[in-house]
Motif scaffolding. Structure first.
Motif: not given
Length: 250
Positions: A170-189
């Motif tokens: 299973i994949n864990l993401h720590l959001a380190v440096d996040i500018p505006d305009g970024c997103s992720i979609t998993v299973a349509g969400r």
């Protein structure tokens, strides 16, 4: 199965019981261990019996919560060291090589790879290295079949929809440096990262990501064992995948 895999499985059954790796054995049967969610159709292996949940609460599992808490607490230092490395040691980053493709606009700095810590990263990003070693590697919650790396998407970059190989990590993401305009979609969400916080998801489900901002987006990715897998199953899966990779010359 090869004799090497059969011997490894027999040893695990002898130590842990005849049914201890039955789900792994079912996974290898024709049909892949039973029906799967339509958005997992691109995955190679689906271990039966794991919750078919795309998004997970990072704090929901006692085994994983210490990793999450340690990474989030260390975020300020992790971000500072990452930005220093990006500015002064760009050669430490490389084009990310996914099993499906390679992308120049997706850069990676590895902390853990091929079953071992990447020792060079201890000097480059010491805080992340220390936290990863103490809370994921030493506790064996990291999946040794996969990796941990800083994942940097350059402005305008996108990761095409795809499924990863299996559901037992299973994949864990720590959001380190996040500018505006970024997103992720998993299973349509669709979700956005919240800087300094973790996201946890099952990447056997179709997923994609994009950076539509003007600055690089960086997360620290850690491939962990799915918390619903057992110790004997993990041993069997390591034996299985390691032998397959050996036969493929990897």
């Amino acid at each position: 199965m090869t004799p090497e895999i059969e011997d490894a499985f027999a040893a695990i059954r002898s130590e842990h019981g005849a049914d201890s790796i039955s789900r792994v054995e079912r996974m290898l049967e024709p049909g892949g261990g039973g029906p799967r969610h339509p958005l997992q159709k691109g995955a190679k292996w689906i271990l039966p019996g794991l919750s078919p949940t795309p998004w997970h609460d990072p704090y929901a599992y006692p085994e994983l919560a210490p990793v999450v808490e340690a990474l989030e607490s260390a975020h300020p230092a992790v971000k500072e060291e990452l930005n220093s490395a990006w500015a002064a040691r760009r050669e430490a980053f490389s084009d990310y090589e996914h099993y499906l493709t390679r992308q120049e606009d997706w850069q990676a700095l590895y902390l853990y790879r091929r079953g071992n810590l990447v020792e060079e990263s201890a000097d480059t990003v010491p805080t992340a290295y220390k936290v990863l070693k103490e809370f994921a590697v030493d506790t064996e919650t990291i999946c040794p079949l996969l990796e941990s790396h800083f994942s940097t998407l350059l402005p305008g970059a996108s990761i095409a929809p795809h499924c990863d190989l299996w559901n037992f990590s299973i994949n864990l993401h720590l959001a380190v440096d996040i500018p505006d305009g970024c997103s992720i979609t998993v299973a349509g969400r669709i979700r956005s990262w919240q800087e300094g916080r973790c996201l946890l998801f099952d990447y056997s489900f179709e997923h994609e990501a994009r950076n539509e901002g003007s600055q690089p987006r960086t997360c620290l990715l850690v491939d962990l064992w799915h918390p619903e897998t057992t110790l004997p199953e993990r041993r069997a899966l390591v034996s299985l995948v390691t032998e397959i990779r050996r036969l493929m010359g990897e």
